[in-house]
Design an enzyme around this catalytic site. Structure first.
Site, PDB file in Angstrom:
ATOM      1  N   LYS A 135      13.978   4.891 -55.127  1.00  0.00           N
ATOM      2  CA  LYS A 135      15.404   4.618 -55.277  1.00  0.00           C
ATOM      3  C   LYS A 135      16.141   5.841 -54.747  1.00  0.00           C
ATOM      4  O   LYS A 135      15.611   6.953 -54.753  1.00  0.00           O
ATOM      5  CB  LYS A 135      15.791   4.336 -56.722  1.00  0.00           C
ATOM      6  CG  LYS A 135      15.678   5.477 -57.706  1.00  0.00           C
ATOM      7  CD  LYS A 135      16.763   6.518 -57.728  1.00  0.00           C
ATOM      8  CE  LYS A 135      18.146   5.938 -57.762  1.00  0.00           C
ATOM      9  NZ  LYS A 135      19.149   7.088 -57.829  1.00  0.00           N
ATOM     10  N   ASN A 141      32.419   7.359 -55.004  1.00  0.00           N
ATOM     11  CA  ASN A 141      32.205   8.561 -55.802  1.00  0.00           C
ATOM     12  C   ASN A 141      33.473   9.134 -56.406  1.00  0.00           C
ATOM     13  O   ASN A 141      33.442  10.144 -57.094  1.00  0.00           O
ATOM     14  CB  ASN A 141      31.488   9.616 -54.961  1.00  0.00           C
ATOM     15  CG  ASN A 141      30.029   9.242 -54.784  1.00  0.00           C
ATOM     16  OD1 ASN A 141      29.292   9.215 -55.756  1.00  0.00           O
ATOM     17  ND2 ASN A 141      29.630   8.923 -53.573  1.00  0.00           N
ATOM     18  N   THR A 196      14.541  14.529 -53.930  1.00  0.00           N
ATOM     19  CA  THR A 196      15.939  14.130 -53.974  1.00  0.00           C
ATOM     20  C   THR A 196      16.137  12.656 -54.283  1.00  0.00           C
ATOM     21  O   THR A 196      17.110  12.063 -53.863  1.00  0.00           O
ATOM     22  CB  THR A 196      16.663  14.482 -52.658  1.00  0.00           C
ATOM     23  OG1 THR A 196      15.889  14.001 -51.567  1.00  0.00           O
ATOM     24  CG2 THR A 196      16.855  15.960 -52.541  1.00  0.00           C
ATOM     25  N   THR A 241      20.066   2.501 -58.702  1.00  0.00           N
ATOM     26  CA  THR A 241      21.396   2.838 -59.245  1.00  0.00           C
ATOM     27  C   THR A 241      22.435   2.193 -58.327  1.00  0.00           C
ATOM     28  O   THR A 241      22.718   1.012 -58.468  1.00  0.00           O
ATOM     29  CB  THR A 241      21.606   4.365 -59.360  1.00  0.00           C
ATOM     30  OG1 THR A 241      21.299   4.981 -58.117  1.00  0.00           O
ATOM     31  CG2 THR A 241      20.728   4.945 -60.449  1.00  0.00           C
ATOM     32  N   GLU A 273      24.873   5.513 -49.777  1.00  0.00           N
ATOM     33  CA  GLU A 273      26.152   5.063 -50.351  1.00  0.00           C
ATOM     34  C   GLU A 273      27.227   5.038 -49.276  1.00  0.00           C
ATOM     35  O   GLU A 273      27.547   6.059 -48.670  1.00  0.00           O
ATOM     36  CB  GLU A 273      26.592   6.010 -51.474  1.00  0.00           C
ATOM     37  CG  GLU A 273      25.977   5.683 -52.808  1.00  0.00           C
ATOM     38  CD  GLU A 273      26.479   6.596 -53.921  1.00  0.00           C
ATOM     39  OE1 GLU A 273      27.295   7.486 -53.640  1.00  0.00           O
ATOM     40  OE2 GLU A 273      26.031   6.421 -55.063  1.00  0.00           O
TER      41      GLU A 273
END
Lengths: 397, 397
Positions: A181, A392, A192, A159, A271
């Protein structure tokens, strides 16, 4: 590598920097149109015959439809796993359930096997209706592209990951290859993320499940970035049985080695993250307590921000420990950033400049000794950056 | 305002936008040199005679020296509270204990009262040695500046706060004036900040403690920003007894009103925050469960980032609820952002554009009905911005 049954080594079929599934397993990754970017978003992993599998899943009550679907098939044998990225198909109501069934049906039809022999996984934004016809339409192209090379599959499940995550390990006769991933919504309760590991070992479901559970507990479940627990967490292990019978312990060690390698890669690709943080806790009452203390530090936004900026603000480590364990005795606590002991026997210690220097690395090690017992554990995390918020704060896929 | 004993109204001594302590209490704020910026960093709150007080404190095992010092004096009467900002004096070892004792001694000497009648609070960075002589040297100037106006005191206890936080309330004969500081390291376990509230009511320690406990539980303990629990959280209530005897229920209502007003101001002034988020949970098994669900949403970095960017990503709300309550029945859940119901009876609902519009406000209300019982609670939070990370990535004071 035959003289050690406990030291994992890389899987021998890795050549030219590429990794391959065990004999009998093939995969592909294609773009089916879920991601507007046109990037790969559909992966299939196929066995020539039904194989033993094991799985661990999110315990989130808002789990995606595919999670319940797969969990219900534990103990049976499977021919394929089909995975889409770009849409989690979570919290999507009855249409979400129908999308899972349609995906399994289309896959099984193309393979000529019962629908029950297909596992389905999804990852991406929550709450967005999934158009399963995009997947069904792309299955022929995916099956045309099957090969033993894991790379396209590893890319298709990404992603916001910036690189595919692959790991291999061999312990004596047990060989394991895995992919994963994961980049955010990572909390230490079940995997998770998505992970698929495979071995050619000839084992029962029960042995494989035990190996997977043990490995996940010590690796993926000790990985904490934003402490947000996903709706789609799934780790699946496949055992083709095309290889030798192996010792369960060797297989467990190999799977754990692969899972740990993948967990480190996930933390490295967090991220917005720029630094891997290893929190090594020792002296806790037991291993679970040690892991809990490590997760408390891992989840601290303040500490993660400080690491990002290179500020050796160990008080944020100590306050996270003290908030988790109300009985913590500061006089027994020692905290080190890198090699520099910054808090010892109840008081500040060492040189902050040396600790700050240790934070300039992209691999930060924080050691917490709490003096209460023999328990030790290591938890993985990453720094918190402005980019995490930016990523985000806008709709993502 | 005499015809209602349950509706709090502002404190009547507020004039020209300024607020005043009850008769018998005076305060001052000065710059003693702890903050390099030269801003106010020392506040004193003084009574003409010993008064009843109550307190609630952080449960962090790494609590600052002053926390234990004050807690040990619960039940006795006090003449003064001295508070420094710019240094938490937490995790500072035996020198930290000596700094607390020296501060209390210097204050009591200047006031001519026993050291036991002085409470000490600190707030600021953890683990930095505190030079108590800076405080002692500034006490004469502070005592020279005493007045009934709360403003300088409210400013002197600020750290990264951008404005002083003051609130007043009157319920029948019970009048309360309070101040607070807090901007980050806010988790819902005890006050998670400093707050000082005062009343002229003539009450016992036990009644005052009960009023404070009840108010803190429903206000400061339902305020969650970064879920990092501070080492210095302290809420102190003083009752001068110079006013009338009041009904305990009225006093409790007034203190709760002041505390709620302060909690909202703290959330509004969250480090880097641009929006107040109210999470209203209903239909939980009981009030505690409702508050726990609200805190889980409040603590979600992903949801807080989405609010910051105006992304109505309700899946992050639902996944936070589902991670907290494993038994959550999605078919009974309804989530609204502003007035727009975005998830209802197990499936997406409503218009995302309308929900996105609601996020453009600086006051976001998220409503979560979970259909399990009569429990309801409201939790306060704020959005997560890049600025929060920037602020906490560099050494701050």
């Amino acid at each position: 590598v035959t003289n050690s049954s406990s030291r994992p080594t890389p899987f021998p079929t890795r050549t030219n920097g590429r990794s391959f599934w065990p004999e009998g397993l093939v995969s592909a990754g294609v773009a089916c149109g879920i991601k507007r970017s046109g990037k790969l978003d559909l992966g299939v992993l196929v066995s020539g015959r039904p194989v033993v599998w094991a799985g661990t899943f999110t315990r989130n009550a808002a789990a995606a439809a595919c999670v319940g679907y797969d969990r219900a098939r534990l103990g049976s044998a499977v021919r394929a796993v089909i995975v889409n990225s770009g849409n989690a198909n979570a919290c999507t109501g009855p249409p979400g359930d129908r999308a899972v069934n349609a995906t399994a049906a289309a896959t099984s039809e193309a393979l000529g096997c019962p629908a029950d022999e297909v596992l389905v996984c999804s990852t991406g934004p929550i709450g967005v209706p999934l158009d399963a016809s995009l997947i069904a339409n792309a299955i022929p192209a995916a099956l045309d592209g099957l090969s033993q090379d894991v790379d396209d599959f590893a890319r298709a499940i990404m992603t916001t990951d910036t690189f595919p995550k692959v790991a291999t390990a061999r312990v004596d006769d047990a060989t394991v290859c895995g992919v994963a991933k994961g980049a955010a919504m990572l909390a230490p309760n079940m995997a998770t993320m998505l992970s698929f590991v495979a071995t050619d070992a000839d084992v029962t479901h029960e042995v494989l499940q035990g190996c997977l559970d043990g490995a996940v507990d010590k690796t993926f479940n000790r990985l904490c970035l934003d402490a947000c627990e996903s709706t789609n967490d799934t780790a699946i292990a496949l055992a083709t049985g095309t290889g030798k019978a192996v010792k369960a312990q060797d297989l467990g060690t190999a799977i754990e080695s692969v899972a740990r390698d993948l967990a480190v890669k996930i933390a490295r690709d967090a991220e917005g993250g720029t630094k891997l943080i290893r929190i090594a806790v020792s002296g806790a009452a037991d291993e679970v307590s040690a892991a809990d203390l490590g997760k408390a530090v891992a989840a601290s936004d303040l500490w993660r921000s400080a690491v990002h900026g290179g500020d050796p603000n160990w008080g944020r480590v100590l306050s996270a420990l003290g908030a988790k364990d109300r009985e913590l005795d500061l006089n027994e606590v020692r905290i080190a950033i890198g090699d520099e002991v910054v808090f010892d026997k109840g008081a500040p210690s060492g040189l902050l400049a040396a600790a700050a220097a240790a934070l300039h690395s992209d691999h930060v090690i924080v050691t917490c000794e709490v003096g209460a017992g023999p328990g030790r554990a290591e938890v993985l995390s990453a720094d918190l950056s402005e980019e995490y918020v930016s990523l985000n704060a806008q709709g993502s896929s």
